[in-house]
Design a protein around this motif. Structure first.
Motif, PDB file in Angstrom:
ATOM      1  N   LEU A  45       0.833  -1.499  -0.170  1.00  0.00           N
ATOM      2  CA  LEU A  45      -0.104  -0.042  -0.170  1.00  0.00           C
ATOM      3  C   LEU A  45       0.570   1.059  -0.109  1.00  0.00           C
ATOM      4  CD1 LEU A  45      -2.908   1.224  -0.143  1.00  0.00           C
ATOM      5  CD2 LEU A  45      -3.334   1.015   2.525  1.00  0.00           C
ATOM      6  N   MET A  46       2.243   1.496   1.065  1.00  0.00           N
ATOM      7  CA  MET A  46       2.984   2.293   0.688  1.00  0.00           C
ATOM      8  C   MET A  46       3.458   2.669  -0.600  1.00  0.00           C
ATOM      9  SD  MET A  46       1.767   3.748   4.124  1.00  0.00           S
ATOM     10  CE  MET A  46       3.189   4.950   3.556  1.00  0.00           C
ATOM     11  N   ILE A  47       3.445   1.284  -0.935  1.00  0.00           N
ATOM     12  CA  ILE A  47       4.700   1.649  -1.954  1.00  0.00           C
ATOM     13  C   ILE A  47       3.265   1.767  -3.080  1.00  0.00           C
ATOM     14  CG2 ILE A  47       5.426   0.048  -4.221  1.00  0.00           C
ATOM     15  CD1 ILE A  47       6.154  -1.404  -1.973  1.00  0.00           C
ATOM     16  N   GLU A  48       2.203   1.605  -4.028  1.00  0.00           N
ATOM     17  CA  GLU A  48       1.273   1.988  -4.592  1.00  0.00           C
ATOM     18  C   GLU A  48       1.451   3.528  -4.860  1.00  0.00           C
ATOM     19  OE1 GLU A  48      -2.123   0.225  -3.919  1.00  0.00           O
ATOM     20  OE2 GLU A  48      -1.539  -2.189  -3.929  1.00  0.00           O
ATOM     21  N   ASN A  49       1.089   4.158  -2.656  1.00  0.00           N
ATOM     22  CA  ASN A  49       1.097   5.656  -3.388  1.00  0.00           C
ATOM     23  C   ASN A  49       2.190   6.362  -2.503  1.00  0.00           C
ATOM     24  OD1 ASN A  49      -2.445   5.350  -2.944  1.00  0.00           O
ATOM     25  ND2 ASN A  49      -1.703   3.769  -1.183  1.00  0.00           N
ATOM     26  N   ILE A  54       4.785  12.060  -3.156  1.00  0.00           N
ATOM     27  CA  ILE A  54       6.108  12.301  -3.324  1.00  0.00           C
ATOM     28  C   ILE A  54       5.551  13.650  -4.604  1.00  0.00           C
ATOM     29  CG2 ILE A  54       8.116  12.577  -4.723  1.00  0.00           C
ATOM     30  CD1 ILE A  54       8.450  10.156  -3.282  1.00  0.00           C
ATOM     31  N   SER A  55       4.423  13.630  -5.086  1.00  0.00           N
ATOM     32  CA  SER A  55       4.508  14.361  -6.234  1.00  0.00           C
ATOM     33  C   SER A  55       3.371  15.727  -5.499  1.00  0.00           C
ATOM     34  CB  SER A  55       3.464  13.655  -7.412  1.00  0.00           C
ATOM     35  OG  SER A  55       3.078  14.688  -8.287  1.00  0.00           O
ATOM     36  N   LEU A  56       2.322  15.441  -5.099  1.00  0.00           N
ATOM     37  CA  LEU A  56       1.549  15.965  -3.943  1.00  0.00           C
ATOM     38  C   LEU A  56       2.602  16.957  -3.136  1.00  0.00           C
ATOM     39  CD1 LEU A  56      -1.361  13.772  -3.029  1.00  0.00           C
ATOM     40  CD2 LEU A  56      -1.292  16.096  -4.733  1.00  0.00           C
ATOM     41  N   LEU A  57       3.326  15.905  -2.619  1.00  0.00           N
ATOM     42  CA  LEU A  57       4.823  17.303  -1.904  1.00  0.00           C
ATOM     43  C   LEU A  57       5.576  17.985  -2.544  1.00  0.00           C
ATOM     44  CD1 LEU A  57       5.737  17.279   1.338  1.00  0.00           C
ATOM     45  CD2 LEU A  57       7.624  15.681   0.680  1.00  0.00           C
ATOM     46  N   SER A  58       5.560  17.875  -3.489  1.00  0.00           N
ATOM     47  CA  SER A  58       6.438  18.405  -4.367  1.00  0.00           C
ATOM     48  C   SER A  58       5.516  20.095  -5.079  1.00  0.00           C
ATOM     49  CB  SER A  58       6.992  17.715  -5.417  1.00  0.00           C
ATOM     50  OG  SER A  58       7.552  18.992  -6.544  1.00  0.00           O
TER      51      SER A  58
END
Length: 121
Positions: A45-49, A54-58
């Motif tokens: 689940l963590m790998i999928e998201n 990272i994109s949202l954090l960026s």
């Protein structure tokens, strides 16, 4: 000395009865496999998201890399360092939001892991 050898041999033969050994091993093994399945579900689940996070954090920290990602691994490390500095020092609320979202994703899995009592032995 011979009595000890005979006692050990008989003990070994008693332990090797297929039904008893299978019952003891299979229940423990089944319990550990269920625990391992929950851990792998959390990891998957963590790998999928992770890419989305990272994109949202960026986007949240408004990160614009100063160097391009082409080339050596050292350049990639520099970009990751710049990203980390910007996320930690400039916009820590974005980092907290990302971790809160991640914890929210795996909270049901943690509850399932706790209900299995994997570390209580």
């Amino acid at each position: 000395m011979h009595l000890i050898k005979i006692a050990l041999l008989l003990s070994f033969l008693a332990l090797c009865q297929k039904s008893q050994v299978q019952a003891a091993i299979s229940s423990e093994l089944d319990h550990y496999l269920r625990c391992l399945e929950v851990v792998t579900d959390a990891g998957a689940l963590m790998i999928e998201n992770s890419i989305t996070a990272i994109s949202l954090l960026s986007d949240c920290v408004d990160f614009q890399p100063k160097i391009k990602l082409t080339g050596s691994i050292l350049r990639f490390i520099r970009v990751a360092h710049q990203f980390g500095k910007k996320a930690i020092y400039d916009r820590p609320e974005c980092l907290v939001q990302t971790f809160t979202t991640g914890v929210g994703l795996i909270r049901p899995i943690i509850a399932k892991f706790d209900s299995l009592r994997c570390f209580d032995e």
